[in-house]
Design a protein around this motif. Structure first.
Motif, PDB file in Angstrom:
ATOM      1  N   MET A  11     -20.052  -0.397  -3.845  1.00  0.00           N
ATOM      2  CA  MET A  11     -18.627  -0.617  -3.929  1.00  0.00           C
ATOM      3  C   MET A  11     -18.080  -0.689  -2.502  1.00  0.00           C
ATOM      4  O   MET A  11     -18.355   0.174  -1.677  1.00  0.00           O
ATOM      5  N   PRO A  12     -17.264  -1.701  -2.206  1.00  0.00           N
ATOM      6  CA  PRO A  12     -16.693  -1.787  -0.864  1.00  0.00           C
ATOM      7  C   PRO A  12     -15.651  -0.698  -0.634  1.00  0.00           C
ATOM      8  O   PRO A  12     -14.924  -0.311  -1.542  1.00  0.00           O
ATOM      9  N   SER A  13     -15.617  -0.194   0.583  1.00  0.00           N
ATOM     10  CA  SER A  13     -14.632   0.811   0.954  1.00  0.00           C
ATOM     11  C   SER A  13     -13.401   0.101   1.508  1.00  0.00           C
ATOM     12  O   SER A  13     -13.518  -0.821   2.316  1.00  0.00           O
ATOM     13  N   VAL A  14     -12.217   0.522   1.059  1.00  0.00           N
ATOM     14  CA  VAL A  14     -10.967  -0.056   1.553  1.00  0.00           C
ATOM     15  C   VAL A  14      -9.999   1.079   1.850  1.00  0.00           C
ATOM     16  O   VAL A  14      -9.942   2.061   1.120  1.00  0.00           O
ATOM     17  N   ILE A  15      -9.261   0.949   2.937  1.00  0.00           N
ATOM     18  CA  ILE A  15      -8.280   1.957   3.329  1.00  0.00           C
ATOM     19  C   ILE A  15      -6.931   1.257   3.490  1.00  0.00           C
ATOM     20  O   ILE A  15      -6.793   0.341   4.305  1.00  0.00           O
ATOM     21  N   ALA A  16      -5.951   1.685   2.695  1.00  0.00           N
ATOM     22  CA  ALA A  16      -4.598   1.150   2.794  1.00  0.00           C
ATOM     23  C   ALA A  16      -3.817   1.924   3.843  1.00  0.00           C
ATOM     24  O   ALA A  16      -4.142   3.071   4.159  1.00  0.00           O
ATOM     25  N   SER A  17      -2.776   1.296   4.372  1.00  0.00           N
ATOM     26  CA  SER A  17      -1.937   1.952   5.373  1.00  0.00           C
ATOM     27  C   SER A  17      -1.320   3.228   4.811  1.00  0.00           C
ATOM     28  O   SER A  17      -1.296   3.445   3.603  1.00  0.00           O
ATOM     29  N   ILE A  18      -0.797   4.068   5.695  1.00  0.00           N
ATOM     30  CA  ILE A  18      -0.224   5.346   5.268  1.00  0.00           C
ATOM     31  C   ILE A  18       1.051   5.115   4.473  1.00  0.00           C
ATOM     32  O   ILE A  18       1.720   4.091   4.624  1.00  0.00           O
ATOM     33  N   ASP A  19       1.397   6.072   3.620  1.00  0.00           N
ATOM     34  CA  ASP A  19       2.644   5.995   2.857  1.00  0.00           C
ATOM     35  C   ASP A  19       3.813   5.998   3.835  1.00  0.00           C
ATOM     36  O   ASP A  19       3.796   6.704   4.846  1.00  0.00           O
ATOM     37  N   THR A  20       4.825   5.184   3.531  1.00  0.00           N
ATOM     38  CA  THR A  20       5.947   4.994   4.438  1.00  0.00           C
ATOM     39  C   THR A  20       7.255   5.110   3.684  1.00  0.00           C
ATOM     40  O   THR A  20       7.395   4.552   2.600  1.00  0.00           O
ATOM     41  N   ALA A  21       8.221   5.817   4.263  1.00  0.00           N
ATOM     42  CA  ALA A  21       9.574   5.857   3.702  1.00  0.00           C
ATOM     43  C   ALA A  21      10.347   4.670   4.251  1.00  0.00           C
ATOM     44  O   ALA A  21      10.304   4.386   5.446  1.00  0.00           O
ATOM     45  N   VAL A  22      11.042   3.966   3.355  1.00  0.00           N
ATOM     46  CA  VAL A  22      11.802   2.785   3.749  1.00  0.00           C
ATOM     47  C   VAL A  22      13.234   2.946   3.263  1.00  0.00           C
ATOM     48  O   VAL A  22      13.470   3.231   2.091  1.00  0.00           O
ATOM     49  N   CYS A  23      14.185   2.795   4.166  1.00  0.00           N
ATOM     50  CA  CYS A  23      15.596   2.850   3.776  1.00  0.00           C
ATOM     51  C   CYS A  23      15.995   1.545   3.107  1.00  0.00           C
ATOM     52  O   CYS A  23      15.377   0.499   3.342  1.00  0.00           O
ATOM     53  N   SER A  50      17.363  -1.865   2.305  1.00  0.00           N
ATOM     54  CA  SER A  50      17.497  -3.094   3.097  1.00  0.00           C
ATOM     55  C   SER A  50      16.579  -3.136   4.318  1.00  0.00           C
ATOM     56  O   SER A  50      16.661  -4.065   5.109  1.00  0.00           O
ATOM     57  N   ASP A  51      15.685  -2.142   4.480  1.00  0.00           N
ATOM     58  CA  ASP A  51      14.691  -2.192   5.548  1.00  0.00           C
ATOM     59  C   ASP A  51      13.379  -2.745   5.017  1.00  0.00           C
ATOM     60  O   ASP A  51      13.163  -2.824   3.804  1.00  0.00           O
ATOM     61  N   ASN A  52      12.505  -3.127   5.930  1.00  0.00           N
ATOM     62  CA  ASN A  52      11.188  -3.645   5.591  1.00  0.00           C
ATOM     63  C   ASN A  52      10.116  -2.665   6.034  1.00  0.00           C
ATOM     64  O   ASN A  52      10.335  -1.863   6.938  1.00  0.00           O
ATOM     65  N   ALA A  53       8.958  -2.778   5.419  1.00  0.00           N
ATOM     66  CA  ALA A  53       7.787  -2.024   5.844  1.00  0.00           C
ATOM     67  C   ALA A  53       6.595  -2.967   5.833  1.00  0.00           C
ATOM     68  O   ALA A  53       6.486  -3.841   4.958  1.00  0.00           O
ATOM     69  N   ASN A  54       5.730  -2.821   6.821  1.00  0.00           N
ATOM     70  CA  ASN A  54       4.488  -3.589   6.850  1.00  0.00           C
ATOM     71  C   ASN A  54       3.404  -2.726   6.233  1.00  0.00           C
ATOM     72  O   ASN A  54       3.187  -1.595   6.667  1.00  0.00           O
ATOM     73  N   GLN A  96      -2.395  -8.155   4.947  1.00  0.00           N
ATOM     74  CA  GLN A  96      -1.141  -7.510   5.347  1.00  0.00           C
ATOM     75  C   GLN A  96       0.041  -8.198   4.666  1.00  0.00           C
ATOM     76  O   GLN A  96       0.042  -9.411   4.464  1.00  0.00           O
ATOM     77  N   HIS A  97       1.056  -7.393   4.325  1.00  0.00           N
ATOM     78  CA  HIS A  97       2.285  -7.914   3.721  1.00  0.00           C
ATOM     79  C   HIS A  97       3.477  -7.126   4.244  1.00  0.00           C
ATOM     80  O   HIS A  97       3.357  -5.960   4.596  1.00  0.00           O
ATOM     81  N   THR A  98       4.638  -7.768   4.250  1.00  0.00           N
ATOM     82  CA  THR A  98       5.896  -7.102   4.550  1.00  0.00           C
ATOM     83  C   THR A  98       6.637  -6.943   3.232  1.00  0.00           C
ATOM     84  O   THR A  98       6.793  -7.910   2.489  1.00  0.00           O
ATOM     85  N   VAL A  99       7.069  -5.721   2.929  1.00  0.00           N
ATOM     86  CA  VAL A  99       7.719  -5.425   1.654  1.00  0.00           C
ATOM     87  C   VAL A  99       9.099  -4.820   1.890  1.00  0.00           C
ATOM     88  O   VAL A  99       9.359  -4.221   2.933  1.00  0.00           O
ATOM     89  N   SER A 100       9.979  -4.986   0.903  1.00  0.00           N
ATOM     90  CA  SER A 100      11.325  -4.405   0.925  1.00  0.00           C
ATOM     91  C   SER A 100      11.629  -3.814  -0.444  1.00  0.00           C
ATOM     92  O   SER A 100      12.456  -4.337  -1.199  1.00  0.00           O
ATOM     93  N   PRO A 101      10.975  -2.718  -0.812  1.00  0.00           N
ATOM     94  CA  PRO A 101      11.181  -2.149  -2.152  1.00  0.00           C
ATOM     95  C   PRO A 101      12.577  -1.559  -2.310  1.00  0.00           C
ATOM     96  O   PRO A 101      13.158  -1.049  -1.350  1.00  0.00           O
ATOM     97  N   LEU A 102      13.121  -1.670  -3.517  1.00  0.00           N
ATOM     98  CA  LEU A 102      14.448  -1.137  -3.804  1.00  0.00           C
ATOM     99  C   LEU A 102      14.387   0.277  -4.368  1.00  0.00           C
ATOM    100  O   LEU A 102      15.391   0.966  -4.445  1.00  0.00           O
TER     101      LEU A 102
END
Length: 67
Positions: A1-13, A15-19, A40-46
């Motif tokens: 099984m391939p090993s994958v590591i996602a970026s750390i959890d991030t708090a987003v205000c 209307s802000d973005n997170a990579n 990689q993706h840029t997200v703006s969760p509500l």
């Protein structure tokens, strides 16, 4: 099984973005929540949102991680 590591959890205000990104030695990256392929993706969760990345290798083995 391939090993994958996602970026750390991030708090987003509002209307802000997170990579968000993932790293793996091999494989093809695919994200849920409509993000699709790519390392990689840029997200703006509500609201509180988790994104799952999966990486598949040449043997169709899949590894996952969540940010």
């Amino acid at each position: 099984m391939p090993s994958v590591i996602a970026s750390i959890d991030t708090a987003v205000c509002l209307s802000d973005n997170a990579n968000i990104f993932a790293t793996s030695a091999v494989g093809i990256y695919n994200w849920d929540n409509g993000l699709g392929a790519g390392q990689q993706h840029t997200v703006s969760p509500l609201l509180l949102t988790s994104y799952i990345v999966s990486v598949s290798d040449l043997n169709n083995c899949i590894g996952t991680d969540t940010v």
